[in-house]
Write an enzyme that holds these catalytic residues in place. Structure first.
Site, PDB file in Angstrom:
ATOM      1  N   GLY A  12       0.823  -1.200   0.000  1.00 22.13           N
ATOM      2  CA  GLY A  12       0.000   0.000   0.000  1.00 22.13           C
ATOM      3  C   GLY A  12       0.857   1.250   0.000  1.00 22.13           C
ATOM      4  N   TRP A  14       2.227   3.023   2.572  1.00 19.40           N
ATOM      5  CA  TRP A  14       3.413   2.913   3.439  1.00 19.40           C
ATOM      6  C   TRP A  14       4.329   1.790   2.973  1.00 19.40           C
ATOM      7  CZ3 TRP A  14       6.923   5.148   5.726  1.00 19.40           C
ATOM      8  CH2 TRP A  14       7.482   4.840   6.964  1.00 19.40           C
ATOM      9  N   PHE A  43      -1.118  -7.571  -3.297  1.00 16.43           N
ATOM     10  CA  PHE A  43      -2.453  -8.141  -3.474  1.00 16.43           C
ATOM     11  C   PHE A  43      -2.940  -7.707  -4.851  1.00 16.43           C
ATOM     12  CE2 PHE A  43      -7.093  -8.009  -3.125  1.00 16.43           C
ATOM     13  CZ  PHE A  43      -7.355  -9.292  -2.651  1.00 16.43           C
ATOM     14  N   PHE A  99      -5.637  -7.659   7.668  1.00 12.71           N
ATOM     15  CA  PHE A  99      -5.231  -8.726   6.751  1.00 12.71           C
ATOM     16  C   PHE A  99      -4.145  -9.643   7.319  1.00 12.71           C
ATOM     17  CE2 PHE A  99      -6.208  -5.211   3.493  1.00 12.71           C
ATOM     18  CZ  PHE A  99      -7.550  -5.535   3.470  1.00 12.71           C
ATOM     19  N   LYS A 206      -1.999   5.731  19.068  1.00 18.80           N
ATOM     20  CA  LYS A 206      -2.015   7.130  18.584  1.00 18.80           C
ATOM     21  C   LYS A 206      -3.090   7.338  17.528  1.00 18.80           C
ATOM     22  CE  LYS A 206       0.109   6.263  14.476  1.00 18.80           C
ATOM     23  NZ  LYS A 206      -0.119   6.749  13.113  1.00 18.80           N
ATOM     24  N   ASN A 272      -6.570   9.040   9.586  1.00 12.92           N
ATOM     25  CA  ASN A 272      -7.515   8.927  10.693  1.00 12.92           C
ATOM     26  C   ASN A 272      -8.096  10.293  11.060  1.00 12.92           C
ATOM     27  OD1 ASN A 272      -7.312   5.962  11.692  1.00 12.92           O
ATOM     28  ND2 ASN A 272      -5.195   6.585  11.334  1.00 12.92           N
TER      29      ASN A 272
END
Length: 344
Positions: A12, A14, A43, A99, A206, A272
């Site tokens: 992904g 990161w 994936f 996952f 966090k 987030n």
């Protein structure tokens, strides 16, 4: 002893940024690492009419999750997980925590006996009154020593070589130095500490604090309120770690990037905070916001809040961490977001 062979498990945002660092650093430290190939498990999915592995391997760029950043040609996308780790002695886990279990199911009994691992995954594993950091889960399931990396690391900024820091919590100092060589660059400083649990937990908790900060932004309460949320959140992180995990180091919270610095950057930026602000302003559910805003990435903070709630309830400790409680209640139980600061 032969050279270390690196495999990256996850591709992904990161994961791709880390692959860029690792692909370059195995060449820089070719006395330690096999620099011919760094497999990255992808994936498989289609993007703009092509398979994502084909795009990465021909254009050396993850156009879906990390566009406009070139990867070294020795970073090779592999769609088969077991094939990606074949022969690898340095395993880098970097995927959404949702996952991990399925990946470990496939990998059990398939990794090298002398391998070691590091996890960059944010989150915790909870089963009723038991809580585990993912470094421990990987270590137990695969029988390999597993360290943890976490810090104030917005992936896009790391990928374009902006100055930043991170923390590796190591099992042994020798392993810590190996991971430092794999990831450190002149602009990406890797600090080492003998605290796998503390680094792992800071990286997970966090994200709950970042959700609270996003709620504050959505309410337009201002910087004083956000600073208060960050301070309260950091303290709850510290107290939680010290209550439920022995030997967590005090310095992980205030002296390391994994602690206070990651709280700051996650509360100023990151997915987030962004989705929590939109939750307040757009009044859409989080699963819809995740699809609309994150380009296939996964939200972490609300799920970690749920895991922590389940754990605290099983331990009869609800109410001991009021900010964590409020984030759970707003995210999952419909508590009005305006109630966030009550009782803090």
């Amino acid at each position: 002893m032969g050279k270390e062979k690196v495999a990256i498990i996850g591709s992904g945002n990161w994961g791709s940024a880390i692959a860029k660092l690792a692909g370059n650093n195995v060449k820089k430290h070719s006395d330690i690492f096999d620099d011919s190939k760094v497999p990255i498990w992808v994936f498989e999915e289609d993007f703009e009419g092509k398979k994502l592995t084909e795009i990465i391997n021909t254009e050396h760029e993850n156009k879906k999750y990390l566009p406009d950043v070139k990867l070294s040609e020795n970073v090779v996308a592999v769609p088969d997980l077991v094939e990606a780790v074949k022969g690898a002695t340095a395993l880098v886990f970097v995927m959404p925590h949702q996952f991990l279990d399925k990946c470990l199911d496939q990998l059990e009994g398939k990794v090298e006996k002398n391998a070691k691992a590091i996890t960059l995954i944010k989150g915790v594993g909870v089963e009723g009154p038991d809580i585990h950091v993912f470094a421990d889960v990987i270590q137990e399931r695969l029988g390999v020593s597993c360290s943890a990396l976490s810090g104030a690391n917005i992936a896009n900024e790391v990928a374009i070589d902006r100055f930043s820091e991170t923390t590796v919590g190591y099992r042994t100092e020798e392993e810590g130095q190996l991971w430092q060589k794999l990831f450190q660059t002149p602009n990406f400083k890797v600090q080492l500490i003998d605290d796998v649990a503390g680094v792992s937990l800071c990286g997970a908790l966090k994200n709950i604090v970042a959700v609270a900060a996003g709620f504050i932004d959505g309410l337009e309460y201002g910087n004083n309120s956000k600073a208060a949320i960050m301070r309260i959140g950091l303290l709850e992180m510290k107290y939680f770690c010290q209550e439920f995990f022995k030997d967590v180091k005090e310095e992980s919270f205030l002296q390391e990037s994994a602690g206070v610095a990651d709280v700051i950057t996650s509360c100023l930026g990151g997915r987030n905070r962004k989705c929590a602000e939109a939750f307040v302003k757009q009044k859409k559910p989080f699963d819809e916001l995740e699809k609309d805003m994150l380009n296939g990435q996964k939200l972490q903070g609300i799920h970690t809040a749920k895991d922590v709630h389940i754990f605290l309830k099983a331990r009869d400790r609800l109410g001991a961490y009021p900010l964590f409680d409020k984030v759970y209640q707003i995210s999952w139980e419909g508590l009005p977001v305006e109630k966030l600061t009550e009782g803090l």
